[in-house]
Design an enzyme around this catalytic site. Structure first.
Site, short mmCIF file in Angstrom:
data_model
loop_
_atom_site.label_atom_id
_atom_site.label_comp_id
_atom_site.label_asym_id
_atom_site.label_seq_id
_atom_site.Cartn_x
_atom_site.Cartn_y
_atom_site.Cartn_z
N LYS A 43 0.83 -1.21 0.00
CA LYS A 43 0.00 0.00 0.00
C LYS A 43 0.86 1.27 0.00
O LYS A 43 0.56 2.22 -0.69
CB LYS A 43 -0.92 0.05 1.23
CG LYS A 43 -1.97 -1.03 1.28
CD LYS A 43 -2.95 -0.79 2.40
CE LYS A 43 -2.33 -0.82 3.78
NZ LYS A 43 -1.79 -2.11 4.21
N ARG A 122 -8.78 1.73 9.67
CA ARG A 122 -8.35 0.35 9.87
C ARG A 122 -9.40 -0.45 10.64
O ARG A 122 -9.25 -1.66 10.77
CB ARG A 122 -7.05 0.35 10.67
CG ARG A 122 -5.82 -0.07 9.88
CD ARG A 122 -4.66 0.06 10.83
NE ARG A 122 -3.50 -0.68 10.45
CZ ARG A 122 -2.47 -0.16 9.81
NH1 ARG A 122 -2.49 1.09 9.40
NH2 ARG A 122 -1.40 -0.89 9.57
N ARG A 161 11.46 -6.26 3.57
CA ARG A 161 11.28 -4.83 3.31
C ARG A 161 12.31 -3.98 4.06
O ARG A 161 12.61 -4.24 5.22
CB ARG A 161 9.87 -4.43 3.74
CG ARG A 161 9.57 -2.96 3.56
CD ARG A 161 8.12 -2.72 3.51
NE ARG A 161 7.46 -2.85 4.81
CZ ARG A 161 6.16 -2.61 4.99
NH1 ARG A 161 5.41 -2.25 3.96
NH2 ARG A 161 5.62 -2.76 6.17
N ARG A 194 11.98 -1.87 9.66
CA ARG A 194 11.03 -1.40 10.66
C ARG A 194 10.88 -2.45 11.76
O ARG A 194 10.86 -3.64 11.46
CB ARG A 194 9.66 -1.15 10.01
CG ARG A 194 9.62 0.08 9.17
CD ARG A 194 8.40 0.18 8.30
NE ARG A 194 7.15 -0.34 8.90
CZ ARG A 194 5.95 -0.21 8.33
NH1 ARG A 194 5.83 0.43 7.17
NH2 ARG A 194 4.88 -0.68 8.90
N ARG A 205 0.57 -8.49 13.57
CA ARG A 205 -0.06 -7.51 12.68
C ARG A 205 -1.07 -8.17 11.76
O ARG A 205 -2.13 -7.62 11.49
CB ARG A 205 1.01 -6.79 11.84
CG ARG A 205 1.81 -5.81 12.66
CD ARG A 205 3.02 -5.35 11.90
NE ARG A 205 2.68 -4.48 10.78
CZ ARG A 205 3.49 -4.24 9.76
NH1 ARG A 205 4.65 -4.84 9.68
NH2 ARG A 205 3.12 -3.42 8.81
#
Ligand code: AMP
Length: 285
Positions: A43, A122, A161, A194, A205
């Site tokens: 996203k 969310r 990532r 992160r 998550r």
């Protein structure tokens, strides 16, 4: 879709007292979009591509919380420290804090260049806040893009990532490696992993997404706003699919009876209640 100069999102990232370096151009038909999809689906990358080409502003709630992390502890409010703790664990930030962040930044929703909301709403409760804010501003959403990807691919994307500390550009160790290891191609900033992309936080998550965010999909489908996009392939491929879906939607909107469709798009109490029932949260609305 053209490429435009990105602003520094100062008003969004640092709050209403900060001013954006580049004021987006006034557009006749600005795009107002929400991006949905599990963490790691891309996203953030798509939001950057969309904002570059649509002239809209990238409004990411995750970026607001990460920005707070760069301030020293004395400058951090209790609310921000609590938000950062949730982020570290991979759980959702408490609703009251998210609402405060959004309300303070409501002027960004009026941005004349439009917006791409990434990471908000969310939950159904957050959808209710967005509904009220948009209604107050007499604004409506053009689409809710829902990025879809199998679970195994999501986990691989998240763990590989790497994010630029200064400009927030996103890379991937294998799928989109930087030219020099650990260094951002765009601004030479340092790349980091992160905390919430570490394996222990990833599972939390994905669970949080499943229980809190997935019900939003049905909600948006009922509103006639859901625009599903398959999120496999390169960022450019996914972007092309997104752009095609959005252009089709706008063409369809202008050809169909605009008035009746627009009224269906107001986040009406009936719609909220109907989706709330599906998720068991109906009483909130
Ligand atoms: P993101 O960059 O959107 O993946 O967000 C990173 C983290 O920030 C999430 O795992 C949450 O802890 C927190 N966060 C961001 N947006 C929200 C939101 N709308 N509601 C609750 N928590 C959020």
């Amino acid at each position: 879709m053209n490429s435009r100069e990105l602003n520094d999102r100062a008003a969004w990232l640092r709050g209403p007292s900060a001013e954006c370096s580049v004021v987006p151009e006034r557009l006749e038909q600005p795009w107002r979009l929400v991006l949905l999809g599990p963490p790691g689906v891309g996203k953030g990358t798509q939001a950057r591509l969309l904002t570059q080409r649509l002239g809209a502003c990238h409004l990411s709630t995750g970026d607001v919380f990460r920005e707070a992390k760069t301030r020293n502890e004395r400058q951090q409010t209790l609310a921000m420290s609590a938000a950062l703790n949730s982020m570290r664990r991979g759980t959702l930030v408490p609703e009251a804090i998210v609402w405060q962040v959004i309300r303070e930044r409501a002027s960004c929703l009026r941005c004349q260049g439009g917006f791409v909301l990434d990471g908000f709403p969310r939950t159904l409760a957050q959808a209710k806040v967005l509904k009220l804010l948009l209604e107050n501003e007499r604004l409506s959403l053009d689409a809710v893009v829902n990025y879809e990807l199998p679970l195994a691919e999501i986990v691989s994307r998240l763990s590989g990532r790497r994010t630029c500390q200064s400009c927030k550009a996103i890379f991937h160790l294998t799928a989109q490696p930087p030219r020099t290891e650990g260094v951002c191609d765009l601004c030479c900033g340092a790349l980091y992993q992160r905390e919430d992309d570490r394996p222990e936080a990833i599972t939390v998550r994905l669970d949080a997404y499943q229980s809190s965010t997935a019900p939003l999909i049905q909600f948006c489908r009922n509103l006639g706003l859901l625009t599903p996009v398959v999120a496999s392939g390169s960022p450019e491929e996914i972007f092309r699919r997104t752009a095609t879906a959005l252009e089709k939607r706008r063409k369809f909107d202008s050809e169909s009876s605009v008035t009746s469709r627009k009224s269906a798009r107001v986040w009406s109490p009936e719609m909220l209640a109907c989706c709330g029932n599906e998720s068991g949260n109906g009483k909130n609305f």
